[in-house]
Enzyme design. Structure first.
Site, short mmCIF file in Angstrom:
data_model
loop_
_atom_site.label_atom_id
_atom_site.label_comp_id
_atom_site.label_asym_id
_atom_site.label_seq_id
_atom_site.Cartn_x
_atom_site.Cartn_y
_atom_site.Cartn_z
N TRP A 111 0.86 -1.18 0.00
CA TRP A 111 0.00 0.00 0.00
C TRP A 111 0.90 1.23 0.00
CZ3 TRP A 111 -2.03 2.57 4.92
CH2 TRP A 111 -3.00 3.54 4.63
N LYS A 143 -13.39 -1.07 5.06
CA LYS A 143 -13.85 -1.96 4.00
C LYS A 143 -14.93 -2.91 4.48
CE LYS A 143 -10.51 -0.45 1.20
NZ LYS A 143 -9.67 0.37 2.08
N ASP A 179 -0.84 -5.40 9.16
CA ASP A 179 -1.86 -4.46 8.69
C ASP A 179 -3.06 -5.29 8.27
OD1 ASP A 179 -3.34 -2.36 7.75
OD2 ASP A 179 -1.79 -1.56 6.42
#
Length: 413
Positions: A141, A258, A222
């Site tokens: 990311w 999300k 993460d």
């Protein structure tokens, strides 16, 4: 010559480049082509390309709206306690020893970005570094490369994506773990690797844990897609729980953007696993100091919504159904895109990676020139590395995308 001291006019401040993803979205919005497709942004869309407010979130919102005890007082510095406790149970499992022995320090953060930042800041101040550096996957990311240097931690990469196989560069990954200085910090994606969609198998995760333990490394997890990746909250937490079971030192950055569709509410948490209850209390005291200096107190609304969902059995079961709706639609899009490319269009190359990858994103395997052609000539907006958000595909546009991708691969666009 005047003795007057001139005031700062900021004329030496350079113009920063725009964020690549948000720049892509702006170009998409300005495009008037009827068949335009946005495959850049990492946000779920329904089959009509609309943002989807989860039904369970609507229900939880109604409950909050009619709660006469609700006020707008400050939350504690470390967040809404019933939220952070439930969030920890979600990722580690309610019966995990780190939960029952109270060895997890959990702090509410400004979504996953805030969790990454606070975790990085804490490590910068208190981790016993041999070499102050974090290792992130190549690629990762993009914001990881911005967050760590902001707190004085240089970033290096470890091999992860194999462009030849469009899969995991596992031997090179293991070699990097073994070659890094002892007690190095490795950032790992808990599931649904962003941006590749390529995850290690459980057997490979075991070998990664072996290497981490052998070198005394620290795992900086993460976790942005628990449940969203496969539709299974438990399965998507497997890697984190296996590392906990094997006593790999770790922390977890958690986001509900999300899997609850709460992108704009910025609901996240940082969980640091400690060796004892006493150590967890010391860690929390320092995290409280760091958070106080930056945000004082976290926002309440999103945390209240998630807390209701996680702590109410009926709402929790409904949330799991909503998660399966989202992940199921994305899996269906993967299957249909694979079918169109392999069975109908006979697109050159092997496209099995489309269905083997997991989560919101997929690395298509196409190069920068082909990606640029899709943007410029087909009005299909994706990043130059060939990454697409599967959530941008639906039953109305997937055939057009497949046909244009086929042309790009054949050099006919």
């Amino acid at each position: 010559m005047s003795d007057t001291v001139s005031a700062e006019r900021w004329e030496a401040v350079p113009l920063a480049p725009p964020d690549s993803i948000f720049k892509l979205t702006a170009a998409y919005k300005a495009d008037t082509h009827p068949n335009k497709i946005n495959l850049g942004v990492g946000a779920y869309r329904d089959d009509d390309n609309k943002p989807w407010v989860l039904p369970v979130v609507k229900k939880a919102t109604e409950i909050l709206l009619h709660d006469p005890t609700l006020d707008h007082e400050y939350l504690p510095i470390t967040g809404l306690p019933e939220y952070t406790a439930a969030a920890a149970r979600l990722v580690f499992g309610k019966d995990s020893p780190v939960i029952t022995e109270e060895r997890v320090t959990s702090v509410q953060t400004i979504s996953g970005t805030g969790a990454n930042h606070l975790g990085a800041l804490f490590l910068s101040r208190f981790y016993g570094w041999n070499e102050k550096r974090v290792y992130v996957s190549d690629p990762t990311w993009v914001n990881h490369h911005a967050i760590f240097p902001q707190v004085g931690i240089p970033v290096s990469t470890y091999p992860y994506y194999d462009a030849q196989t469009i899969g995991l560069a596992f031997p090179a990954f293991l070699d990097a773990l073994k070659a890094a200085p002892p007690r190095s910090v490795f950032l790992l994606h808990a599931c649904a690797h962003n941006p590749t969609g390529v995850d290690p198998t459980r057997e490979q995760w075991g070998a990664i844990a072996d290497a981490m333990l052998e070198k005394g490394h620290f795992a900086f997890f993460d976790s942005a897609y628990q449940g969203f990746a496969s539709g299974d909250l438990e399965g998507d937490a497997w890697a984190v729980r296996e590392f906990v079971r094997r006593n790999v030192p770790l922390l977890v950055c958690q986001s509900f953007a999300k899997n609850a569709g709460l992108y704009g509410e910025r609901v996240g948490a940082l969980h640091i696993v400690a060796p004892s209850k006493e150590a967890a209390a010391r860690i929390k005291s320092q995290l409280s100091v760091l958070a106080r200096a930056e945000i004082s107190n976290p926002p309440a609304h999103g945390a209240r919504l998630v807390s209701l969902i996680l702590n109410n059995d009926e709402l929790f079961e409904e949330w799991k159904r909503d998660i399966r709706t989202m992940s199921g639609r994305i899996i269906d899009m993967r299957k249909e895109l694979h079918r169109l490319l392999t069975e109908e269009l006979k697109t050159p190359g092997n496209w099995d990676h489309i269905v083997n990858q997991i989560g919101m994103f997929s690395f298509t395997g196409i190069g920068p020139a082909q990606s640029e052609a899709l943007v410029e000539k087909a009005h299909i907006y994706l990043t130059s590395n060939g990454r697409i958000s599967m959530a941008g595909l639906n039953s109305h546009n997937i055939r057009y995308f497949a046909e244009q991708l086929d042309k790009a691969v054949r050099g006919q666009l």
